[in-house]
Design a protein around this motif. Structure first.
Motif, PDB file in Angstrom:
ATOM      1  N   LEU A  27      37.963   4.927  64.924  1.00 45.78           N
ATOM      2  CA  LEU A  27      38.177   6.353  64.684  1.00 45.78           C
ATOM      3  C   LEU A  27      38.071   7.202  65.953  1.00 45.78           C
ATOM      4  N   LYS A  28      37.444   6.682  67.010  1.00 42.55           N
ATOM      5  CA  LYS A  28      37.275   7.493  68.206  1.00 42.55           C
ATOM      6  C   LYS A  28      38.595   7.799  68.901  1.00 42.55           C
ATOM      7  N   PHE A  29      39.646   7.024  68.594  1.00 42.02           N
ATOM      8  CA  PHE A  29      40.954   7.273  69.205  1.00 42.02           C
ATOM      9  C   PHE A  29      41.836   8.195  68.371  1.00 42.02           C
ATOM     10  N   MET A  30      41.350   8.613  67.209  1.00 41.92           N
ATOM     11  CA  MET A  30      42.120   9.489  66.326  1.00 41.92           C
ATOM     12  C   MET A  30      41.831  10.951  66.649  1.00 41.92           C
ATOM     13  N   ALA A  31      42.782  11.798  66.334  1.00 40.65           N
ATOM     14  CA  ALA A  31      42.625  13.246  66.537  1.00 40.65           C
ATOM     15  C   ALA A  31      42.007  13.844  65.280  1.00 40.65           C
ATOM     16  N   ILE A  32      40.677  13.720  65.169  1.00 40.21           N
ATOM     17  CA  ILE A  32      39.975  14.203  63.975  1.00 40.21           C
ATOM     18  C   ILE A  32      38.995  15.283  64.408  1.00 40.21           C
ATOM     19  N   ASP A  33      39.052  16.404  63.690  1.00 40.90           N
ATOM     20  CA  ASP A  33      38.109  17.501  63.921  1.00 40.90           C
ATOM     21  C   ASP A  33      37.323  17.706  62.636  1.00 40.90           C
ATOM     22  N   ALA A  34      36.136  18.248  62.760  1.00 42.46           N
ATOM     23  CA  ALA A  34      35.284  18.457  61.592  1.00 42.46           C
ATOM     24  C   ALA A  34      34.720  19.866  61.615  1.00 42.46           C
ATOM     25  N   GLY A  35      34.665  20.474  60.447  1.00 38.89           N
ATOM     26  CA  GLY A  35      34.037  21.770  60.263  1.00 38.89           C
ATOM     27  C   GLY A  35      33.058  21.655  59.108  1.00 38.89           C
ATOM     28  N   ALA A  36      32.022  22.480  59.122  1.00 36.45           N
ATOM     29  CA  ALA A  36      31.009  22.383  58.068  1.00 36.45           C
ATOM     30  C   ALA A  36      30.658  23.769  57.559  1.00 36.45           C
ATOM     31  N   SER A  37      30.341  23.842  56.278  1.00 37.82           N
ATOM     32  CA  SER A  37      29.895  25.079  55.653  1.00 37.82           C
ATOM     33  C   SER A  37      28.964  24.720  54.507  1.00 37.82           C
ATOM     34  N   ASP A  38      27.694  25.036  54.669  1.00 35.35           N
ATOM     35  CA  ASP A  38      26.663  24.752  53.654  1.00 35.35           C
ATOM     36  C   ASP A  38      26.632  23.286  53.251  1.00 35.35           C
ATOM     37  N   GLY A  39      26.773  22.391  54.213  1.00 36.69           N
ATOM     38  CA  GLY A  39      26.699  20.964  53.933  1.00 36.69           C
ATOM     39  C   GLY A  39      27.999  20.338  53.499  1.00 36.69           C
ATOM     40  N   VAL A  40      29.028  21.142  53.274  1.00 32.33           N
ATOM     41  CA  VAL A  40      30.341  20.612  52.911  1.00 32.33           C
ATOM     42  C   VAL A  40      31.143  20.466  54.197  1.00 32.33           C
ATOM     43  N   VAL A  41      31.521  19.235  54.525  1.00 32.93           N
ATOM     44  CA  VAL A  41      32.248  18.952  55.756  1.00 32.93           C
ATOM     45  C   VAL A  41      33.720  18.770  55.432  1.00 32.93           C
ATOM     46  N   THR A  42      34.563  19.440  56.218  1.00 34.82           N
ATOM     47  CA  THR A  42      36.009  19.319  56.066  1.00 34.82           C
ATOM     48  C   THR A  42      36.559  18.625  57.290  1.00 34.82           C
ATOM     49  N   LEU A  43      37.326  17.557  57.059  1.00 30.19           N
ATOM     50  CA  LEU A  43      37.954  16.817  58.143  1.00 30.19           C
ATOM     51  C   LEU A  43      39.386  17.304  58.323  1.00 30.19           C
ATOM     52  N   TYR A  44      39.745  17.595  59.581  1.00 29.30           N
ATOM     53  CA  TYR A  44      41.090  18.061  59.918  1.00 29.30           C
ATOM     54  C   TYR A  44      41.684  17.091  60.935  1.00 29.30           C
ATOM     55  N   GLY A  45      42.987  16.986  60.954  1.00 25.64           N
ATOM     56  CA  GLY A  45      43.660  16.177  61.970  1.00 25.64           C
ATOM     57  C   GLY A  45      44.578  15.153  61.352  1.00 25.64           C
ATOM     58  N   THR A  46      44.775  14.059  62.107  1.00 22.26           N
ATOM     59  CA  THR A  46      45.702  13.020  61.660  1.00 22.26           C
ATOM     60  C   THR A  46      45.037  11.660  61.703  1.00 22.26           C
ATOM     61  N   ALA A  47      45.537  10.785  60.851  1.00 24.18           N
ATOM     62  CA  ALA A  47      45.129   9.380  60.839  1.00 24.18           C
ATOM     63  C   ALA A  47      46.409   8.560  60.765  1.00 24.18           C
ATOM     64  N   ASP A  48      46.381   7.322  61.291  1.00 18.99           N
ATOM     65  CA  ASP A  48      47.612   6.533  61.299  1.00 18.99           C
ATOM     66  C   ASP A  48      47.809   5.711  60.034  1.00 18.99           C
ATOM     67  N   THR A  49      46.730   5.452  59.283  1.00 19.10           N
ATOM     68  CA  THR A  49      46.858   4.723  58.015  1.00 19.10           C
ATOM     69  C   THR A  49      45.936   5.337  56.964  1.00 19.10           C
ATOM     70  N   ARG A  50      46.219   4.967  55.730  1.00 15.84           N
ATOM     71  CA  ARG A  50      45.380   5.452  54.624  1.00 15.84           C
ATOM     72  C   ARG A  50      43.965   4.876  54.747  1.00 15.84           C
TER      73      ARG A  50
END
Length: 142
Positions: free
Chosen positions: A90-113
């Protein structure tokens, strides 16, 4: 050896001035060491110091500034990004994370499901994460 006489007058003037200043300062220091005679020559008694008149004030308490409050959401998002960066895939993927009250949202792209789901699983294992919103988009070759 021949001496250059030009400029010697200024040198001697500065040296003489420094000598005068140091001697006058020395005299002032000695006057501080001298004790004043507080006896009355007529009676031979030592004069008692007079009490100082005025108000006695108590110093006010000084407020110590508190440490700035740590933004828990930003700290949680940083923990998630660190966990995703620690994973060898996963370190080579363009993944960003945001958090709000313990709920984390992942943004970006992945190459496979499978990598998309793995990112969500790694995120959910981070301490402090209550739930994960996986908004990663699958893009081949990302």
């Amino acid at each position: 050896m021949k001496w250059n006489r030009k400029g010697h007058g200024a040198f001697f003037a500065v040296t003489a001035g420094a000598l005068v200043l140091s001697l006058s300062a020395c005299d002032q220091i000695q006057s501080l060491w001298k004790s004043e005679d507080k006896t009355n020559p007529a009676t031979g008694a030592v004069a008692q110091p007079k009490p100082v008149e005025g108000k006695i004030e108590v110093a006010k308490a000084v407020e110590i500034p508190k440490a700035p409050k740590i933004d828990e959401d930003s700290a949680l998002a940083a923990k998630v990004k660190s966990a995703l960066g620690a994973d060898p895939v996963l370190k080579f993927m363009a993944i960003d994370a945001g958090a709000s009250d313990g709920v984390v949202t992942l943004y970006g792209t992945a190459d496979t499901r499978a990598h998309r789901e793995k990112a969500a699983q790694v995120t959910s294992n981070v301490r402090g994460v209550k739930s994960v919103r996986n908004e990663l988009v699958i893009v081949a070759g990302s």
